[in-house]
Design an enzyme around this catalytic site. Structure first.
Site, PDB file in Angstrom:
ATOM      1  N   LYS A 298       8.107   8.048  -2.201  1.00  0.00           N
ATOM      2  CA  LYS A 298       7.424   7.131  -1.002  1.00  0.00           C
ATOM      3  C   LYS A 298       8.591   7.086   0.030  1.00  0.00           C
ATOM      4  CE  LYS A 298       4.270   4.638  -3.696  1.00  0.00           C
ATOM      5  NZ  LYS A 298       3.990   3.411  -4.193  1.00  0.00           N
TER       6      LYS A 298
ATOM      7  N   LYS B   1       7.454   8.858   3.331  1.00  0.00           N
ATOM      8  CA  LYS B   1       7.206   8.027   4.741  1.00  0.00           C
ATOM      9  C   LYS B   1       8.260   7.972   5.760  1.00  0.00           C
ATOM     10  CE  LYS B   1       4.175   5.291   1.544  1.00  0.00           C
ATOM     11  NZ  LYS B   1       3.275   4.412   1.478  1.00  0.00           N
TER      12      LYS B   1
ATOM     13  N   PHE C 186       8.038  -0.998   1.144  1.00  0.00           N
ATOM     14  CA  PHE C 186       8.012  -1.762  -0.122  1.00  0.00           C
ATOM     15  C   PHE C 186       7.377  -0.518  -1.211  1.00  0.00           C
ATOM     16  CE2 PHE C 186       9.375  -5.990  -0.366  1.00  0.00           C
ATOM     17  CZ  PHE C 186       9.787  -6.146   0.987  1.00  0.00           C
TER      18      PHE C 186
ATOM     19  N   LYS D  98     -26.447  -7.083   4.486  1.00  0.00           N
ATOM     20  CA  LYS D  98     -26.106  -7.516   3.226  1.00  0.00           C
ATOM     21  C   LYS D  98     -26.833  -6.527   2.260  1.00  0.00           C
ATOM     22  CE  LYS D  98     -26.139 -11.368  -0.238  1.00  0.00           C
ATOM     23  NZ  LYS D  98     -26.768 -12.598  -0.584  1.00  0.00           N
TER      24      LYS D  98
ATOM     25  N   ASN E  84      -6.752  -7.229  -2.054  1.00  0.00           N
ATOM     26  CA  ASN E  84      -5.979  -6.985  -3.067  1.00  0.00           C
ATOM     27  C   ASN E  84      -5.089  -8.278  -3.535  1.00  0.00           C
ATOM     28  OD1 ASN E  84      -3.491  -6.979  -1.604  1.00  0.00           O
ATOM     29  ND2 ASN E  84      -4.203  -5.039  -0.837  1.00  0.00           N
TER      30      ASN E  84
HETATM   31  N1  CTP Z   1       1.547   1.439   3.002  1.00  0.00           N
HETATM   32  C1  CTP Z   1       0.979   1.612   4.128  1.00  0.00           C
HETATM   33  N2  CTP Z   1      -0.426   1.878   4.573  1.00  0.00           N
HETATM   34  C2  CTP Z   1      -1.048   2.251   3.222  1.00  0.00           C
HETATM   35  C3  CTP Z   1      -0.469   1.845   2.071  1.00  0.00           C
HETATM   36  C4  CTP Z   1       0.663   1.376   2.099  1.00  0.00           C
HETATM   37  O1  CTP Z   1       1.699   1.385   5.446  1.00  0.00           O
HETATM   38  N3  CTP Z   1      -2.156   2.728   3.630  1.00  0.00           N
HETATM   39  C5  CTP Z   1       2.841   0.723   2.847  1.00  0.00           C
HETATM   40  C6  CTP Z   1       3.112  -0.609   2.315  1.00  0.00           C
HETATM   41  O2  CTP Z   1       3.136  -1.590   3.091  1.00  0.00           O
HETATM   42  C7  CTP Z   1       4.441  -0.272   1.568  1.00  0.00           C
HETATM   43  C8  CTP Z   1       4.500   1.077   1.239  1.00  0.00           C
HETATM   44  O3  CTP Z   1       3.683   1.698   2.117  1.00  0.00           O
HETATM   45  O4  CTP Z   1       5.383  -0.734   2.422  1.00  0.00           O
HETATM   46  C9  CTP Z   1       4.093   1.495  -0.147  1.00  0.00           C
HETATM   47  O5  CTP Z   1       2.817   0.921  -0.583  1.00  0.00           O
HETATM   48  P1  CTP Z   1       2.538   1.218  -1.992  1.00  0.00           P
HETATM   49  O6  CTP Z   1       0.896   0.345  -2.268  1.00  0.00           O
HETATM   50  O7  CTP Z   1       3.384   0.950  -3.199  1.00  0.00           O
HETATM   51  O8  CTP Z   1       2.310   2.468  -2.089  1.00  0.00           O
HETATM   52  P2  CTP Z   1       1.212   3.632  -1.572  1.00  0.00           P
HETATM   53  O9  CTP Z   1       1.937   4.505  -0.601  1.00  0.00           O
HETATM   54  O10 CTP Z   1      -0.024   2.964  -1.307  1.00  0.00           O
HETATM   55  O11 CTP Z   1       0.979   4.605  -2.909  1.00  0.00           O
HETATM   56  P3  CTP Z   1       0.274   4.352  -4.283  1.00  0.00           P
HETATM   57  O12 CTP Z   1      -0.834   3.239  -3.843  1.00  0.00           O
HETATM   58  O13 CTP Z   1      -0.340   5.473  -4.507  1.00  0.00           O
HETATM   59  O14 CTP Z   1       1.293   3.909  -5.020  1.00  0.00           O
END
Ligand code: CTP
Length: 391
Positions: free
Chosen positions: A335, A339, A321, A287, A208
Site C-alpha cells: 500500500k 499509494k 494507515f 425505501k 464500518n
Molecule cells: N483509503 C482511502 N480510500 C479508500 C480506502 C482506503 O484513502 N477507498 C486509505 C485509508 O484511509 C488508509 C489507507 O488507504 O489510510 C489504507 O486503507 P485500508 O482499508 O487498510 O486498505 P485499502 O487500500 O482499502 O485496501 P484493502 O481494503 O484491500 O486492504
C-alpha cells in the site's frame, strides 16, 4: 511525557474543592508529580489525607509547625515547582496575591514563586463580578498570570451564574497544553478520521467499525504541539478536540472533496479515516421494501482517495494507515508503494487491544527503507509517535 513535571497545587477553601480531588487523580494518571499546599480553611472542607492519598505526595498546611526545618519550607516549595496552580482559587486568595500579602503558607509560597502561575477561579457570581475582583484579575493578567476561567452553572449558593470551577479534565488539558513542546508550530496538517457511509436507500447505508479514536487523538495532539489542524471526520461520537477546525462528511466523495478543498493549504495529510471500500451501484431513491425473497445488492469499488492524493502529492508528506488481518508487513508495504506514501502505519486488527474501537494500538511505522515496531500503547501516545515523523 519526557520527564516528570512537578506541579505545586495550591488549594484554597472553595466549595469546588471536591472537584480538585478528581483533578489530582487525573494529574497523577498523566504522570505529573505533585506537591500540595492547602490553606487552613481548605482543610476544614476536605481532609488533607484525601489529597495526600490521591496525590501520592505530602500535603503542606502549616507555616509554623515544629519538625524538620533544615530547609525553609515556602522557599523550597516555590523553587521545586515547574508550574504553580491555584485551584480552586477564592476571591480572597486572588486579592491577597494581587497585593503581595503573605499571611499563610500558601500565599507566602506564591510570593516566593517566580515562574508561571495558573489560577482556576471558583466563586459566587457577585464576588466574581465585584469590581475589586475584576480589577485584581486584570492586574494579575498583566503580570502574566494565566487564568482558567470559571464556567456558568449551578453554584453552591443555589444560584445559576458564572463562577463554577472549570471541569477537572479541562484544567488537566490546560496543564498538558502548558507543558507540551510546540514543536509543530508552523505546520499545516489535515487529519481524516472515522468511517464513511454509503447509501443503500434513504434509510439504510453501508459503513464500518472505525470509531475515529486514532484520528481524533492525532488531531488533538497536533493542535497541542502547535500545528494548524483541519480534522475531516466521518460520523463519530467523539467530541471534536478544542480549537480544532472540523469538517464533517458522510460519503467517500464528500471526504475526497473536503480534502481537495484544503490540499493546497496543507503540508501533511494523515489519512486515519476508514473510507468504505465499496458503494452500492444503484442507490434506491425510495425505501427498498421486503418482498419475501433475498435482496441482492451489487457493490462497486470506491475510488482510493489516498492513492488519488498520492498521485499529486508534490512535496507534501502523506501518511496512511493499513488495517490488516494477515501478512501485515507485506500488505502494508504494498500500500505504501501503490499509494505513493511517505509512511504507512500498519496495525493488525485481529488483536483485541489494537485497531478499531479500542483506546490502545500496537503499530508498525513503515517507510521505504525502515520498519519501526512500537509496543502496545495508548492511541494518544501512538499519535505523538506519528506526529514526530512530521517534525
Ligand atoms: N483509503 C482511502 N480510500 C479508500 C480506502 C482506503 O484513502 N477507498 C486509505 C485509508 O484511509 C488508509 C489507507 O488507504 O489510510 C489504507 O486503507 P485500508 O482499508 O487498510 O486498505 P485499502 O487500500 O482499502 O485496501 P484493502 O481494503 O484491500 O486492504
Amino acid at each position: 511525557m519526557m520527564s516528570k513535571k512537578r506541579i505545586l497545587l495550591c488549594v484554597t477553601a472553595g466549595i469546588a474543592i471536591y472537584k480538585v480531588v478528581d483533578l489530582v487523580s487525573r494529574l497523577i494518571k498523566r504522570e505529573y508529580e505533585l506537591e500540595i499546599i492547602m490553606t487552613e480553611s481548605a482543610t476544614k472542607l476536605i481532609s488533607p489525607l484525601v489529597f495526600e492519598t490521591m496525590g501520592k505526595c505530602k500535603v503542606h498546611t502549616d507555616m509554623f509547625h515544629l519538625g524538620h526545618h533544615e530547609e525553609v519550607e515556602h522557599i523550597e516549595l516555590a523553587k521545586r515547582a515547574d508550574l504553580c496552580l491555584i485551584a480552586p482559587a477564592t476571591a480572597n486568595t486572588v486579592a491577597k496575591i494581587t497585593y503581595g500579602i503573605a499571611d499563610n503558607l500558601l500565599t507566602s509560597t506564591v510570593l516566593a514563586y517566580n515562574r508561571d502561575l495558573m489560577i482556576a477561579l471558583a466563586m459566587n457570581t457577585n464576588m466574581l463580578n465585584n469590581k475589586a475582583t475584576v480589577e485584581n484579575i486584570e492586574k494579575l493578567k498583566q503580570r502574566g498570570v494565566q487564568f482558567i476561567n470559571p464556567e456558568v452553572g449551578v453554584l453552591a449558593c443555589n444560584t445559576i451564574g458564572d463562577g463554577r470551577l472549570a471541569e477537572p479534565e479541562e484544567i488537566a488539558r490546560k496543564i498538558d497544553e502548558y507543558f507540551i513542546e510546540k514543536d509543530l508550530k508552523g505546520k499545516k496538517i489535515i487529519v481524516t478520521a472515522g468511517p464513511t457511509t454509503e447509501r443503500i436507500d434513504p434509510v439504510r447505508y453501508i459503513t464500518n467499525d472505525s470509531s475515529g479514536k486514532m484520528g481524533y487523538a492525532i488531531a488533538e495532539n497536533a493542535k497541542k504541539r502547535g500545528a494548524e489542524v483541519i480534522l475531516i471526520s466521518g460520523p463519530s461520537s467523539i467530541e471534536v478536540p478544542k480549537e480544532v477546525e472540523s469538517i464533517f462528511v458522510n460519503t467517500n466523495n464528500e471526504l475526497k472533496q473536503a480534502i481537495e478543498k484544503n490540499f493546497n493549504w496543507t503540508d501533511c495529510l494523515i489519512m486515519a479515516a476508514a473510507p468504505c471500500d465499496f458503494k452500492v451501484k444503484e442507490v434506491s431513491g425510495s425505501k427498498i421494501k421486503k418482498t419475501g425473497s433475498n435482496l441482492i445488492l451489487e457493490l462497486k469499488e470506491n475510488e482510493d482517495i489516498l492513492a488519488y492524493f498520492g498521485n499529486k502529492k508534490n512535496n507534501k508528506l502523506l501518511i496512511g494507515f493499513a488495517a490488516e488481518t494477515d501478512s501485515l508487513i507485506e500488505n502494508a508495504k504494498s500500500k505504501l508503494k501503490r499509494k505513493n506514501l511517505d509512511y504507512i502505519i500498519a496495525n493488525d486488527i485481529t488483536k483485541p487491544d489494537a485497531g478499531f474501537n479500542v483506546d490502545t494500538n500496537r503499530v508498525k511505522i513503515i517507510s521505504k527503507n525502515k520498519i519501526v515496531d512500537l509496543p502496545l500503547m495508548l492511541k494518544r501516545e501512538v499519535a505523538n509517535n506519528i506526529l514526530d515523523l512530521i517534525k
